[in-house]
Design a protein around this motif. Structure first.
Motif, PDB file in Angstrom:
ATOM      1  N   TYR A  89       0.462  16.371  34.732  1.00 29.70           N
ATOM      2  CA  TYR A  89      -0.340  15.528  33.153  1.00 29.70           C
ATOM      3  C   TYR A  89      -0.054  13.589  33.785  1.00 29.70           C
ATOM      4  O   TYR A  89      -0.768  13.004  33.722  1.00 29.70           O
ATOM      5  N   ILE A  90       1.104  13.599  34.860  1.00 28.93           N
ATOM      6  CA  ILE A  90       1.465  11.880  34.637  1.00 28.93           C
ATOM      7  C   ILE A  90       1.395  12.036  36.288  1.00 28.93           C
ATOM      8  O   ILE A  90       2.225  12.746  37.006  1.00 28.93           O
ATOM      9  N   GLU A  91       0.523  11.288  37.157  1.00 28.89           N
ATOM     10  CA  GLU A  91       0.646  10.917  38.572  1.00 28.89           C
ATOM     11  C   GLU A  91       2.575  10.791  38.847  1.00 28.89           C
ATOM     12  O   GLU A  91       3.142  11.096  39.811  1.00 28.89           O
ATOM     13  N   SER A  92       2.190   9.845  38.041  1.00 33.58           N
ATOM     14  CA  SER A  92       3.866   8.834  38.644  1.00 33.58           C
ATOM     15  C   SER A  92       4.049   7.360  38.000  1.00 33.58           C
ATOM     16  O   SER A  92       3.662   7.131  37.102  1.00 33.58           O
ATOM     17  N   ILE A  93       5.655   7.489  37.291  1.00 35.28           N
ATOM     18  CA  ILE A  93       5.930   6.268  36.196  1.00 35.28           C
ATOM     19  C   ILE A  93       5.771   5.548  36.651  1.00 35.28           C
ATOM     20  O   ILE A  93       6.058   4.278  35.649  1.00 35.28           O
ATOM     21  N   HIS A  94       5.446   5.203  37.855  1.00 37.50           N
ATOM     22  CA  HIS A  94       4.711   3.397  38.126  1.00 37.50           C
ATOM     23  C   HIS A  94       3.891   3.657  38.194  1.00 37.50           C
ATOM     24  O   HIS A  94       3.146   2.415  38.429  1.00 37.50           O
ATOM     25  N   ASP A  95       3.009   4.656  37.497  1.00 42.80           N
ATOM     26  CA  ASP A  95       1.565   3.556  36.823  1.00 42.80           C
ATOM     27  C   ASP A  95       1.306   3.385  36.668  1.00 42.80           C
ATOM     28  O   ASP A  95       2.021   2.876  34.936  1.00 42.80           O
ATOM     29  N   PRO A  96       0.034   2.318  35.821  1.00 45.08           N
ATOM     30  CA  PRO A  96       0.245   1.011  35.414  1.00 45.08           C
ATOM     31  C   PRO A  96      -0.788   1.787  34.193  1.00 45.08           C
ATOM     32  O   PRO A  96      -1.659   2.717  34.074  1.00 45.08           O
ATOM     33  N   ILE A  97      -0.231   1.455  32.474  1.00 42.53           N
ATOM     34  CA  ILE A  97      -0.293   2.143  31.733  1.00 42.53           C
ATOM     35  C   ILE A  97      -1.834   2.450  31.542  1.00 42.53           C
ATOM     36  O   ILE A  97      -2.888   2.879  30.332  1.00 42.53           O
ATOM     37  N   PRO A  98      -3.524   1.577  31.817  1.00 38.62           N
ATOM     38  CA  PRO A  98      -3.950   1.464  31.331  1.00 38.62           C
ATOM     39  C   PRO A  98      -4.874   2.160  32.123  1.00 38.62           C
ATOM     40  O   PRO A  98      -5.957   2.879  31.550  1.00 38.62           O
ATOM     41  N   LYS A  99      -3.560   3.043  33.063  1.00 36.14           N
ATOM     42  CA  LYS A  99      -4.872   4.427  34.019  1.00 36.14           C
ATOM     43  C   LYS A  99      -4.725   5.636  32.734  1.00 36.14           C
ATOM     44  O   LYS A  99      -5.153   6.095  32.605  1.00 36.14           O
ATOM     45  N   TYR A 100      -3.688   5.895  31.921  1.00 33.65           N
ATOM     46  CA  TYR A 100      -4.273   6.093  30.359  1.00 33.65           C
ATOM     47  C   TYR A 100      -4.235   6.036  29.137  1.00 33.65           C
ATOM     48  O   TYR A 100      -4.576   6.657  27.903  1.00 33.65           O
ATOM     49  N   MET A 101      -4.704   4.432  28.882  1.00 31.71           N
ATOM     50  CA  MET A 101      -4.958   4.214  27.448  1.00 31.71           C
ATOM     51  C   MET A 101      -5.435   3.080  27.888  1.00 31.71           C
ATOM     52  O   MET A 101      -5.687   1.968  28.647  1.00 31.71           O
ATOM     53  N   LYS A 102      -5.968   2.065  26.834  1.00 29.34           N
ATOM     54  CA  LYS A 102      -6.803   0.992  26.866  1.00 29.34           C
ATOM     55  C   LYS A 102      -5.975   0.243  26.166  1.00 29.34           C
ATOM     56  O   LYS A 102      -5.408   0.439  25.497  1.00 29.34           O
TER      57      LYS A 102
END
Length: 335
Positions: A89-102
């Motif tokens: 559901y989430i690609e990586s814990i190092h993803d920036p949060i804008p990838k999932y929320m505004k």
């Protein structure tokens, strides 16, 4: 302030326990007598190598009662993020949060890992009165309150105790999975552990608080601890990856004002006691899950939490002293 000072108490007790064997109880009966000095205690449970050592309840409390574990919720919240990564559901814990929320532009560089380690750089103070967590709740929309705060340091460079960071994880999880945080937890964490009775109220923003308010039975808290101690497996079933738990138990922030190696991982307080890693979920007023993975030891202590700051500190100290004394006893009997 009470939350942070309570953890420092734990660090001191833990790293000095081996120096105080002569004053510690030399059997389980003596340890149980210590509970008499812990006002408002609800439960005291422990297991070693999967074997239940103690399961005690106090006053009108029993094994079917739910306990509000307060900030102990944070450790479970980050574990849910680890599961979401494992499930894709989430690609990586190092993803920036804008990838999932505004989020506002100044929050664009914040990653999930920054949130899990409380290093988002968002201005936050839980040592004042009223503190930011209180103001966040009073605002009626915690998510927007957090996102309205300025970023005052580069993400990943500065640590501060920040309940807002962990609440944003709940928002990310819900947006990434299309499920509420509680529904996701029921499906991928609680059901595999055999946990049926759960309480978790929502904040005014419609999300379950990532930082607090999770209610579980102490015996189910013990199951969670046993799963963590067993590298993410419970009764032969993989719940969360070993790799994630290894990362969660690393020092992503190390305290500089104490002599021992202590600090914060991903939602867990971490101590290195003579090369033995200890993890702790800790909540206001003496709620705790203490885990020594290398020794497969888990201790759970819960208290009535709605008490004054001074009483909360005493209860935290008593809970942590119980855990460390039990650990000391287990070590001595293994020799």
């Amino acid at each position: 302030m009470i939350r942070f000072l309570g953890i420092l108490i734990f660090f001191h007790i833990l790293t000095s326990c081996g120096q105080e064997k002569t004053t510690s109880p030399n059997d389980l009966k003596g340890i149980l007598k210590m509970t008499q000095n812990s006002p408002n205690i609800h439960s005291f449970l422990a297991s070693h190598k999967g074997e239940l050592l103690v399961e005690e309840y106090y006053t009108t409390y029993d094994q079917d009662s739910l306990d509000d574990i307060r900030s102990g919720t944070k450790s479970i919240m980050t574990t849910l993020v680890g599961i979401a990564v494992d499930k894709g559901y989430i690609e990586s814990i190092h993803d920036p949060i804008p990838k999932y929320m505004k989020v506002p532009g100044d929050k664009s560089k914040i990653t999930l890992a920054h949130l899990m380690s409380m290093q988002s750089g968002i201005q936050w103070n839980e040592n004042s009165s009223p503190d930011d967590r209180t103001l966040m709740i009073r605002s009626g929309n915690p998510k927007e309150y957090i996102l309205s705060k300025p970023v005052t340091s580069e993400p990943g460079t500065f640590w501060t105790y920040n309940s807002g960071d962990i609440h944003l994880l709940s928002v990310v999880l819900a947006e990434a999975t299309g499920m509420s945080t509680l529904d996701f937890a029921r499906k991928y964490l609680f059901a595999p552990l055999g946990v049926e009775k759960v309480g978790w109220k929502k904040f005014g923003d419609g999300y379950h608080p990532g930082d607090s308010r999770l209610e579980l039975k102490p015996r189910d808290l013990l199951k969670l601890g046993e799963m963590i101690a067993n590298n993410g497996e419970y009764k032969g079933r993989r719940i969360v990856s070993k790799h994630f738990l290894e990362e969660a138990a690393k020092f992503h922030y190390e305290h500089k004002n104490v002599s021992e190696k202590t600090g914060y991982g991903y939602g867990w307080w971490v101590v290195d006691d003579n090369n033995t890693r200890v993890m702790m979920a800790s909540g206001y007023g003496g709620q705790m899950i203490g885990i020594v993975p290398d020794e497969d030891l888990v201790v759970v202590v819960t208290h009535f939490w709605n008490v004054s700051g001074n009483n909360a500190a005493k209860q935290q100290k008593n809970a942590q002293q119980l855990a460390v004394t039990l650990w000391d006893w287990v070590r001595s009997t293994a020799k």
